[in-house]
Design a protein around this motif. Structure first.
Motif, short mmCIF file in Angstrom:
data_model
loop_
_atom_site.label_atom_id
_atom_site.label_comp_id
_atom_site.label_asym_id
_atom_site.label_seq_id
_atom_site.Cartn_x
_atom_site.Cartn_y
_atom_site.Cartn_z
N TYR A 1 18.59 -0.05 10.13
CA TYR A 1 19.49 -0.76 9.22
C TYR A 1 18.97 -0.65 7.78
CZ TYR A 1 21.55 -3.14 13.29
OH TYR A 1 22.19 -3.42 14.47
N GLY A 2 19.90 -0.66 6.84
CA GLY A 2 19.55 -0.80 5.44
C GLY A 2 19.04 0.43 4.75
N VAL A 3 19.21 1.63 5.31
CA VAL A 3 18.75 2.84 4.65
C VAL A 3 19.96 3.70 4.29
CG1 VAL A 3 16.55 2.81 5.87
CG2 VAL A 3 18.46 4.12 6.82
N GLY A 4 19.79 4.53 3.26
CA GLY A 4 20.88 5.37 2.79
C GLY A 4 20.64 6.83 3.08
N LEU A 5 21.44 7.66 2.44
CA LEU A 5 21.39 9.10 2.68
C LEU A 5 20.05 9.70 2.29
CD1 LEU A 5 22.99 11.66 3.49
CD2 LEU A 5 23.73 11.85 1.10
N GLY A 6 19.41 9.18 1.25
CA GLY A 6 18.15 9.75 0.78
C GLY A 6 16.91 9.17 1.45
N TRP A 7 17.11 8.43 2.54
CA TRP A 7 15.96 7.81 3.22
C TRP A 7 15.03 8.85 3.84
CZ3 TRP A 7 15.41 7.46 8.80
CH2 TRP A 7 14.30 6.71 9.20
N SER A 8 13.72 8.63 3.69
CA SER A 8 12.72 9.49 4.30
C SER A 8 12.21 8.85 5.57
CB SER A 8 11.54 9.70 3.34
OG SER A 8 10.41 10.21 4.05
N PRO A 9 12.11 9.60 6.68
CA PRO A 9 11.59 9.03 7.93
C PRO A 9 10.17 8.50 7.80
CG PRO A 9 12.69 11.12 8.35
CD PRO A 9 12.57 10.98 6.86
N PHE A 10 9.40 9.02 6.83
CA PHE A 10 8.00 8.64 6.70
C PHE A 10 7.77 7.71 5.51
CE2 PHE A 10 8.37 12.93 8.48
CZ PHE A 10 7.87 12.69 9.75
N ALA A 11 8.83 6.95 5.16
CA ALA A 11 8.75 6.08 4.00
C ALA A 11 7.99 4.79 4.26
CB ALA A 11 10.16 5.75 3.50
N SER A 12 7.91 4.38 5.52
CA SER A 12 7.30 3.07 5.81
C SER A 12 6.29 3.22 6.94
CB SER A 12 8.38 2.06 6.21
OG SER A 12 7.81 0.81 6.51
N GLY B 1 12.87 13.64 18.39
CA GLY B 1 12.88 14.43 17.18
C GLY B 1 13.90 13.91 16.19
N TRP B 2 14.06 14.63 15.06
CA TRP B 2 14.93 14.20 13.98
C TRP B 2 16.00 15.24 13.71
CZ3 TRP B 2 14.09 9.34 11.98
CH2 TRP B 2 12.85 8.76 12.25
N VAL B 3 17.21 14.79 13.44
CA VAL B 3 18.30 15.67 13.01
C VAL B 3 18.82 15.15 11.68
CG1 VAL B 3 18.93 16.34 15.36
CG2 VAL B 3 20.03 14.36 14.31
N PHE B 4 19.33 16.08 10.86
CA PHE B 4 19.86 15.70 9.56
C PHE B 4 21.37 15.87 9.58
CE2 PHE B 4 21.12 16.20 5.15
CZ PHE B 4 20.37 15.21 4.52
N TRP C 1 18.92 11.40 7.68
CA TRP C 1 18.02 11.59 8.82
C TRP C 1 18.30 10.56 9.92
CZ3 TRP C 1 15.42 15.89 9.28
CH2 TRP C 1 15.02 16.58 8.13
N LEU C 2 18.43 11.06 11.15
CA LEU C 2 18.60 10.20 12.33
C LEU C 2 17.61 10.65 13.40
CD1 LEU C 2 21.85 11.06 11.39
CD2 LEU C 2 22.17 8.99 12.75
N TRP C 3 17.15 9.70 14.18
CA TRP C 3 16.23 10.01 15.29
C TRP C 3 17.02 10.32 16.55
CZ3 TRP C 3 15.11 7.26 19.93
CH2 TRP C 3 14.03 7.78 20.66
#
Length: 555
Positions: free
Chosen positions: A261-272, A300-303, A309-311
């Motif tokens: 929740y709460g993330v946008g298009l530019g979210w990085s999977p390794f941000a937190s 894994g991750w798909v864009f 990014w989605l898991w």
């Protein structure tokens, strides 16, 4: 377009089947489990020989949420509580001032062996064994085993131990004797006293019991809701948090994929999150969010152009994740350019080990100054650079940011005043007149220890009984959740520690039976007693109760 998606689906399914077969062919490896909840002061150490509370070589660090736990780790609480989640839904709950050692976490041909040692304090366990699994907890002078779904609480004091069975049934092993207990029964035993065993009704629930029950209910509810989105009927640790903290979206060719929740298009999977070094598996990424377990170690991750990014759990989730799929330190691929630039690319479900990552065209997250940048290099720029896939990042390239050093936990001197339904715990001041008598393996009036003769021994008993009486709680068991009012300082910890008891677990063994009764969701009544089970010797057979065909859910 539909044909291309159908072909991709068929390819993914075939790949999943082949991958699962390869895993089963070589599935003997050490297991990694999850620290799923941290409340207050929780610490850990690793690879300590002997008692971690008395070892001069133990290096303690502050435990963090989603810490990967392997064989040899020791988890300790001070003014805090902790929860550990196993792969098949088994759980361990630690009360305050508790030390739990993960003595054995191994996997052989799909069968999980779990042997734990409760060095001090109070812990509750829910056990959900699969086919061939073994689960035991040693506390003080006896070991608790179970061959079916069960829940029990273990209290390990300086002068004895108590086990309470809240669901299912367990076996209590002491030397060559086995005692069977069922739901509603409590067994207490004095240290080094073969004739002190007492079986009674359970005491009333205390604050710790209610906390455990609430946690169980929360995991059950969220896990049941999350499984509708997975391509697997099996349970996996961390599944409940995905439902609670994110949403699922159907992505063509990949099935349901997840995003917090709460993330946008530019979210990085390794941000937190942060990095943690373990000598067994190297650098591991620890997600700082409650959901930060499954997405960073499995799948894994798909864009997607719309969601970002989605898991993706992948189509092999149900085949490989039921305690068989190997643990990934991070769902990312480290790459280095010819110019020396180090980067991290999210793993794609179809990546081939050693080959250029599929997500390279979507961007590279540079690694510099011991951290991973949250801003990715443009995909076109990254794809136009010559990159080399690395097996592991250089040791000096990352910084241990997930955990910090900590002091050793304080040893708490406690003793039981009664057994069974009358069991109570007393915490002792180091200046108290009550002292530990190594010869009698019990706490006595310190002034009476120097006395001699049979009459003086009687005097010690009377003095001890009188001292304990003045400290008893008015009703029921003393609250395990209440912080100890008086603790032994760390400087005098070793001097205050009682002589070591038989704390080594017995060898893992197979047992018969497929009993899985006695389990119901939600809180249980601790006041009812089922029919006593007859004492029996442990039987050796091929396997434990099988959960094959069941959902594999935690409860």
């Amino acid at each position: 377009m539909n044909t291309r998606i159908s072909l991709r689906f068929v390819f993914l399914t075939v790949f999943a089947l082949v991958f699962a077969g390869w895993l089963k062919a070589d599935s003997s490896h050490a297991r990694i489990i999850r620290l799923s909840l941290v409340q207050g002061d929780v610490r850990f150490t690793r690879d300590v020989h002997g008692d971690p509370l008395t070892s001069d070589k133990a290096t303690w660090e502050g435990a963090t949420l989603n810490l990967p736990i392997r064989l040899g780790y020791v988890l300790a609480t001070d003014h805090g509580r902790a929860e550990v989640e196993f792969e098949n839904g088994a759980m361990a709950f630690l009360a305050e001032n508790t030390v739990l050692e993960f003595y054995d976490l191994s996997l052989e041909d799909g069968a999980k062996t779990t042997r734990l040692v409760l060095r001090q304090g109070t812990a509750s366990f829910y056990v959900n064994p699969g086919n061939g699994d073994y689960f035991s907890v040693t506390g003080g002078d006896f070991t608790v085993e179970t061959d079916g779904r069960a829940a029990f609480r273990l209290d390990n004091f300086d002068d004895g131990s108590v086990v309470d069975v809240t669901k299912g049934r367990v076996s209590v092993l002491r030397k060559n004797k086995t005692t069977a207990l069922v739901k509603g029964q409590s067994l207490s035993m004095r240290a080094s006293d073969n004739n002190s065993t007492e079986i009674a009704r359970l005491p009333e629930n205390d604050d710790f019991d209610r906390w455990v029950s609430g946690r169980e209910d929360a995991v059950v509810t969220a896990t049941t809701a999350a499984q509708q989105y997975m391509s697997s009927p099996y349970y996996s640790s961390g599944m409940a948090d995905l439902y609670t903290y994110g949403s699922w979206y159907p992505i063509g060719g990949y099935g349901n994929c997840w995003r917090p929740y709460g993330v946008g298009l530019g979210w990085s999977p390794f941000a937190s999150g942060g990095w943690f070094m373990d000598p067994m598996y190297g650098w591991s990424f620890i997600g700082a969010q409650p959901w930060g377990w499954l997405p960073y170690h499995f799948g894994g991750w798909v864009f997607d152009p719309f969601f970002g990014w989605l898991w993706s759990p992948g189509f092999g989730f149900g085949l490989g994740f039921n305690g068989i799929a190997p643990f990934r330190p991070v769902t990312g691929v480290f790459i280095r350019s010819k110019t020396g630039l180090l980067g991290l690319v999210p793993v794609h479900p179809l990546d081939v080990r050693g080959k250029e990552p599929i997500n390279l065209a979507k961007g590279v997250f540079p690694v510099a100054g011991g951290a991973v940048s949250q801003q990715a290099m443009a995909g076109a720029t990254a794809a136009g650079t010559s990159w080399k896939v690395m097996k592991a990042p250089p040791r000096e390239s990352l910084t241990n940011t997930a955990v910090a050093t900590a002091v050793a936990p304080t040893r708490v001197s406690r003793t039981i005043v009664g057994g069974g339904s009358n069991a109570r715990v007393v915490t002792l001041d180091r200046n108290s007149s009550i002292a530990y008598d190594a010869r009698e393996h019990r706490f006595v009036n310190g002034a009476a220890v120097t006395q001699t003769g049979e009459a003086k021994s009687t005097g010690k008993t009377d003095a001890t009984r009188e001292a304990f009486t003045s400290q008893r709680a008015a009703q029921g068991r003393a609250e395990a959740s209440a912080p100890a009012s008086v603790r032994v300082p760390a400087a005098s910890m070793r001097a205050a520690a009682p002589p070591p008891r038989a704390m080594a677990p017995p060898p893992a063994r197979a047992s018969t039976g497929s009993y899985s009764g006695g389990w119901s969701q939600g809180a249980s009544s601790r006041g009812s007693v089922s029919a006593p089970a007859a004492h029996s010797a442990p039987a050796a057979s091929a396997s434990h109760a099988s959960s094959a065909g069941s959902s594999g859910r935690p409860h």
